[in-house]
Design a protein around this motif. Structure first.
Motif, PDB file in Angstrom:
ATOM      1  N   LEU A   1     -25.449  57.729  18.244  1.00 18.19           N
ATOM      2  CA  LEU A   1     -26.056  57.839  17.273  1.00 18.19           C
ATOM      3  C   LEU A   1     -26.860  56.558  17.880  1.00 18.19           C
ATOM      4  O   LEU A   1     -26.873  55.054  17.484  1.00 18.19           O
ATOM      5  CB  LEU A   1     -26.021  57.696  15.576  1.00 18.19           C
ATOM      6  CG  LEU A   1     -27.083  57.410  15.000  1.00 18.19           C
ATOM      7  CD1 LEU A   1     -27.845  58.714  15.134  1.00 18.19           C
ATOM      8  CD2 LEU A   1     -26.593  57.185  13.107  1.00 18.19           C
ATOM      9  N   THR A   2     -27.916  56.539  17.857  1.00 15.57           N
ATOM     10  CA  THR A   2     -28.982  55.731  18.201  1.00 15.57           C
ATOM     11  C   THR A   2     -30.296  55.602  18.005  1.00 15.57           C
ATOM     12  O   THR A   2     -31.103  56.459  17.643  1.00 15.57           O
ATOM     13  CB  THR A   2     -29.683  55.751  20.018  1.00 15.57           C
ATOM     14  OG1 THR A   2     -28.242  55.791  20.565  1.00 15.57           O
ATOM     15  CG2 THR A   2     -30.052  54.412  20.835  1.00 15.57           C
ATOM     16  N   THR A   3     -30.491  54.260  17.496  1.00 21.41           N
ATOM     17  CA  THR A   3     -32.068  53.540  16.511  1.00 21.41           C
ATOM     18  C   THR A   3     -32.376  53.110  17.293  1.00 21.41           C
ATOM     19  O   THR A   3     -31.553  52.013  17.831  1.00 21.41           O
ATOM     20  CB  THR A   3     -31.472  53.704  15.242  1.00 21.41           C
ATOM     21  OG1 THR A   3     -30.557  52.381  15.655  1.00 21.41           O
ATOM     22  CG2 THR A   3     -30.751  55.164  14.195  1.00 21.41           C
TER      23      THR A   3
ATOM     24  N   SER B   1     -32.837  47.919  19.420  1.00 20.03           N
ATOM     25  CA  SER B   1     -32.237  49.564  19.563  1.00 20.03           C
ATOM     26  C   SER B   1     -30.619  48.902  18.614  1.00 20.03           C
ATOM     27  O   SER B   1     -30.556  48.003  18.717  1.00 20.03           O
ATOM     28  CB  SER B   1     -32.106  49.788  20.795  1.00 20.03           C
ATOM     29  OG  SER B   1     -31.337  49.191  21.522  1.00 20.03           O
ATOM     30  N   LEU B   2     -30.421  50.211  18.195  1.00 19.09           N
ATOM     31  CA  LEU B   2     -28.721  49.842  17.661  1.00 19.09           C
ATOM     32  C   LEU B   2     -28.133  51.523  17.898  1.00 19.09           C
ATOM     33  O   LEU B   2     -28.308  52.590  17.849  1.00 19.09           O
ATOM     34  CB  LEU B   2     -28.854  49.430  16.223  1.00 19.09           C
ATOM     35  CG  LEU B   2     -27.198  49.703  15.652  1.00 19.09           C
ATOM     36  CD1 LEU B   2     -26.549  48.834  16.200  1.00 19.09           C
ATOM     37  CD2 LEU B   2     -27.533  49.956  13.973  1.00 19.09           C
TER      38      LEU B   2
ATOM     39  N   LEU C   1     -34.144  58.031  17.203  1.00 21.18           N
ATOM     40  CA  LEU C   1     -33.428  58.166  16.893  1.00 21.18           C
ATOM     41  C   LEU C   1     -32.898  58.829  17.834  1.00 21.18           C
ATOM     42  O   LEU C   1     -33.829  60.562  18.120  1.00 21.18           O
ATOM     43  CB  LEU C   1     -33.745  59.083  16.005  1.00 21.18           C
ATOM     44  CG  LEU C   1     -32.368  59.716  14.400  1.00 21.18           C
ATOM     45  CD1 LEU C   1     -31.487  58.506  14.542  1.00 21.18           C
ATOM     46  CD2 LEU C   1     -33.165  60.590  13.426  1.00 21.18           C
ATOM     47  N   GLY C   2     -31.609  59.129  18.114  1.00 24.99           N
ATOM     48  CA  GLY C   2     -31.317  60.112  19.025  1.00 24.99           C
ATOM     49  C   GLY C   2     -30.251  60.033  19.143  1.00 24.99           C
ATOM     50  O   GLY C   2     -28.626  59.634  17.991  1.00 24.99           O
TER      51      GLY C   2
ATOM     52  N   PHE D   1     -20.713  49.586  17.772  1.00 20.43           N
ATOM     53  CA  PHE D   1     -21.399  49.293  18.410  1.00 20.43           C
ATOM     54  C   PHE D   1     -22.652  48.787  19.043  1.00 20.43           C
ATOM     55  O   PHE D   1     -21.603  46.967  19.453  1.00 20.43           O
ATOM     56  CB  PHE D   1     -22.266  48.648  17.048  1.00 20.43           C
ATOM     57  CG  PHE D   1     -22.478  48.136  16.353  1.00 20.43           C
ATOM     58  CD1 PHE D   1     -23.169  46.440  16.683  1.00 20.43           C
ATOM     59  CD2 PHE D   1     -20.943  47.534  15.455  1.00 20.43           C
ATOM     60  CE1 PHE D   1     -23.290  45.393  16.474  1.00 20.43           C
ATOM     61  CE2 PHE D   1     -20.954  45.689  15.018  1.00 20.43           C
ATOM     62  CZ  PHE D   1     -21.940  45.424  15.304  1.00 20.43           C
ATOM     63  N   LYS D   2     -23.734  48.638  19.420  1.00 26.95           N
ATOM     64  CA  LYS D   2     -24.409  48.265  20.560  1.00 26.95           C
ATOM     65  C   LYS D   2     -25.636  47.746  19.771  1.00 26.95           C
ATOM     66  O   LYS D   2     -26.631  48.781  19.628  1.00 26.95           O
ATOM     67  CB  LYS D   2     -24.334  48.165  21.643  1.00 26.95           C
ATOM     68  CG  LYS D   2     -23.222  47.968  22.587  1.00 26.95           C
ATOM     69  CD  LYS D   2     -22.804  49.061  23.931  1.00 26.95           C
ATOM     70  CE  LYS D   2     -23.403  47.554  24.765  1.00 26.95           C
ATOM     71  NZ  LYS D   2     -23.339  47.948  26.409  1.00 26.95           N
ATOM     72  N   ALA D   3     -26.433  46.206  19.402  1.00 25.24           N
ATOM     73  CA  ALA D   3     -27.406  45.711  19.273  1.00 25.24           C
ATOM     74  C   ALA D   3     -28.782  45.323  20.484  1.00 25.24           C
ATOM     75  O   ALA D   3     -27.650  44.275  21.115  1.00 25.24           O
ATOM     76  CB  ALA D   3     -27.906  45.110  18.245  1.00 25.24           C
TER      77      ALA D   3
END
Length: 759
Positions: free
Chosen positions: A562-564, A586-587, A527-528, A599-601
């Motif tokens: 927000l990165t998960t 990652s998302l 989580l970032g 968003f980028k997945a």
């Protein structure tokens, strides 16, 4: 009789050198004939001292002791009144040693073996040692199939009682197998049996095969494979009655004849387990790999013993014995197999000892070890500990061994030995990337700062495409239970046109913090939160899509990201893995209220399967997708994906695949919002190299404007060979690829490489 004659002769020799005088009391001792050996060394080995009564027995003992030192080839005792005079003639010393003509056996290995037997410059020369060396050298060449080897040794006398030893080797050619025959076989055709052999005559299409090079070791292995073939198919009385190797007079052709007796085929009448069962018997019976009525198989019996042993080890019975006891009924051709289970005692780890870590602190290593002290010894936890330590990247080698505690039968010590690799670097250099051109880089990096396991880095990279300044810090154990924390900050300036894609310029800077939360031993959740400021600018060569994007959204964007992500990693090592899997997801989402909302997945599974002789089959797949939401209609154009080149589909020009830009005179890729790639690669280390991998690969992939535009027929594919080399300048990647599936207008680039970029 020979030994008796030799004894009489030796006795006569000693008598002639030691009995030339009557017994007397030795008042003084004088040594004559010395050149290099000191008189003190002689007197230390002499069993006679001043004041001793010297008789024939003591004199003979003195001569024997001096001969035994190996320093002398002649020793005589004489009397001058009450003085014992020792006349010696020293053996010469080796002034020089040269070896010529050896190719199969390296000079370094030869010199090491010669040093072990005392044939080295500066030592005393002993002809018998040289003779033994010749015999052993011939044996090694014979084992390699070179029966025509000729070894000439010359010993040249030099001044001051020295010699020069010259060893001239003419290896000759390897004896080639011209015929290999098996006789006595009835159940199986000879051709089927020879399929299991490594040795054999060279076939018409085997231009580079070495199977016809005779070797005694390889023949021994082939005969064992033949024996296993029959024992695994129920022929319990199978035997190899003889194996004959014949050489032609010129010592260059070999003919091998193997005679066998097959016996009768046996089936299994029953299987049963006896002994003590610390786990339910039914659970162990489920591990039996052979059933009544089946053809007997030695390998399946062995596999059963291994399965039960491994199961008991997971209950703490580390030294359990599972012994198969076959009983034969030759009249009915049946075998009954009894597995005698002797679990012994549960074994506990008394202490864990760590050695070899000159920089890394003990606690950094211990926190990766999953086998605890004072707990049951569990092989699965030991293996997991080894894998976790290897994945750190701090060590070139990790060994974990168990050592029984003296005086006990239920305790062991765990010996963890590591060989550290440099964990920090201060570097500046240049490189080249096929997609980015010349690179100038400088970095200060410590992956194991002061041995604490934290990662600190400051990097500056400058290429024709981009200029990057980046600083980061990661503590993998921010908390004791393994939660990691990272900080990073960056500045990046990119000229996209220099990368052979649609022309535009971006300047961006930002930073953030992220945390990693372990989810078991092999997975973690990430989580970032980051802030990124981006400035997009057009150029005179920009396509219509850039101007349209600038008209709609402007040129400056401040985004909170927000990165998960969830990662799984079971690789056996961090660099050049040969076994295991890794899954990275990652998302990244620009939060509502950001200037651009998108968003980028990403999904990237990787697998490594070990094959034979340290080779590996690797499968790497990747799917990326992005889109806009809220007030942003599509994925921002500067966040598009691009395909082709190293890391994508090799053999196609970097960044050339996917949708094309629109505009007068513009024919470049604009990228897309959906990307899919896959690589299947066979990798192997030439000569067992730790820093080099060669590979054969097949790549496939492409980029589409959107996921709705995806069409399987658009896939591009290639095949080829590649090299990955960990050089002092960085990682060199080189590939040669040819297209398997392509369209007219595709930009092909067979040879692609880069150096000086991260692995």
């Amino acid at each position: 009789m020979f030994r008796w004659i030799l004894g009489v002769a030796l006795g006569g020799l000693l008598a002639s050198t030691a009995h030339a005088f009557d017994p007397f009391r030795v008042e003084a001792i004088e040594v004559q004939g010395l050149q290099r050996i000191s008189a003190g060394s002689v007197l230390d080995d002499l069993p006679v001292e001043e004041g001793d009564e010297l008789d024939g027995g003591l004199a003979a003992a003195a001569v024997r002791e001096l001969f035994a030192t190996g320093y002398f080839h002649d020793v005589r005792l004489e009397r001058d009144r009450d003085t014992l005079v020792i006349q010696v003639s020293e053996r010469p010393s080796i002034a020089s040693l040269s070896i010529e003509g050896n190719e199969d056996i390296r000079s370094e290995d030869l010199e090491k073996n010669l040093e072990m037997i005392g044939l080295v410059e500066g030592r005393i020369f002993d002809r018998s040692v040289l003779d033994r060396m010749e015999q052993e050298l011939r044996r090694q060449y014979y084992a390699n199939g070179k029966y025509g080897v000729a070894i000439d040794t010359t010993v040249e006398p030099l001044a001051r009682n020295r010699v020069a030893v010259n060893i001239d080797i003419r290896e000759g050619d390897v004896a080639r197998i011209q015929g290999l025959n098996i006789t006595g076989n009835r159940a199986y055709e000879e051709a089927d049996l020879l399929d299991d052999f490594q040795l054999g005559p060279r076939g018409p299409l085997q231009f580079f095969s070495g199977n016809d090079r005779y070797s005694q070791q390889r023949l021994t292995g082939d005969l064992e494979s033949l024996r296993s073939h029959y024992l695994d198919r129920g022929y319990v009385d199978f035997s190899i009655t003889s194996s004959q190797v014949s050489l032609t007079p010129d010592l260059e052709e070999v003919y091998i004849d193997v005679n066998v007796e097959e016996g009768e085929q046996f089936t299994v009448s029953q299987t049963r387990l006896v002994g003590r069962f610390p786990v339910p018997r039914e659970e162990l019976e489920d591990l039996v790999a052979i059933e009544p009525g089946e053809v007997f198989s030695r390998s399946r019996v062995t596999r059963t013993s291994e399965r039960i042993t491994e199961r008991l080890a997971e209950e703490g019975f580390a030294f359990a014995n599972v012994n198969p006891e076959p009983s034969f009924d030759r009249e009915n051709r049946e075998v009954g197999v009894t597995f005698r289970v002797e679990p012994g005692k549960r074994v506990y780890v008394r202490r864990i000892e760590i050695t070899g870590n000159t920089k890394t602190k003990d606690r950094v290593i211990r926190r990766e070890i999953r086998q605890m002290e004072r707990a049951l010894l569990l092989p699965s936890r030991v293996d997991l500990s080894r894998r976790r330590l290897n994945r750190l990247g701090f060590f070139e080698q990790v060994n974990i061994e168990t050592q029984r505690v003296s005086g006990t039968d239920d305790q062991v010590d765990l010996k963890v030995s590591v060989t550290e690799r440099p964990s920090g670097s201060l570097s500046a250099g240049v490189g080249y990337s096929e997609s980015q051109g010349a690179l100038v880089n400088a970095s200060v990096s410590q992956r194991n700062f002061l041995g604490t396991g934290t990662h600190n880095s400051l990097t500056v990279n400058n290429s024709e495409v981009s200029t990057v300044y980046d600083a980061s810090y990661t503590n993998p154990y921010y908390t004791k239970n393994g939660v990691s924390r990272s900080f990073n900050g960056f500045y990046r300036s990119t000229d996209a046109g220099e990368a052979y894609i649609a022309s535009y310029i971006t300047d961006s800077y930002g930073g953030g913090v992220s945390y990693g939360f372990p989810q078991g031993e092999t997975s973690s959740f990430r989580l970032g939160l980051d802030y990124q400021e981006t400035n997009l600018k057009s150029t005179s060569n920009s396509p219509d899509e850039i101007f349209e994007f600038l008209d709609e959204y402007g040129g400056r964007y401040g985004n909170v990201l927000l990165t998960t992500g969830w990662n799984y990693d079971s690789r056996n090592q961090g660099v050049f893995p040969t076994d295991g899997a890794r899954l990275r997801t990652s998302l990244k989402t620009a939060l509502p209220g950001s200037k651009l909302e998108y968003f980028k997945a990403s999904l990237r599974p990787e697998y490594w399967v070990p094959l034979f002789e340290e080779s590996t089959l690797a499968l790497d797949m990747e799917v990326n997708y992005g889109d806009g939401y809220g007030g942003t209609e599509d994925l921002p154009i500067f966040e598009n994906y691009y395909g082709g080149g190293t890391g994508s589909v090799r053999g196609f020009r970097s960044n050339s695949l996917g949708p094309r830009a629109t505009g007068e005179g513009i024919d470049r890729s604009i990228g897309g919002a959906f990307e899919a790639n896959a690589t299947l690669e066979y990798l192997f280390p030439p000569g067992g190299s730790e820093s080099l991998r060669l590979g054969l690969f097949v790549d496939a992939g492409n980029v589409w404007e959107d996921v709705d535009a995806f069409a399987p027929e658009d896939f591009r594919a290639s095949y080829g060979a590649g090299v990955v080399w960990l050089t002092p300048m960085g990682v060199l990647k080189l590939s040669y690829a040819k297209p398997l599936a392509h369209e007219s207008g595709d930009e092909l680039d067979a040879i692609q490489f880069n150096i000086g970029t991260p692995y």
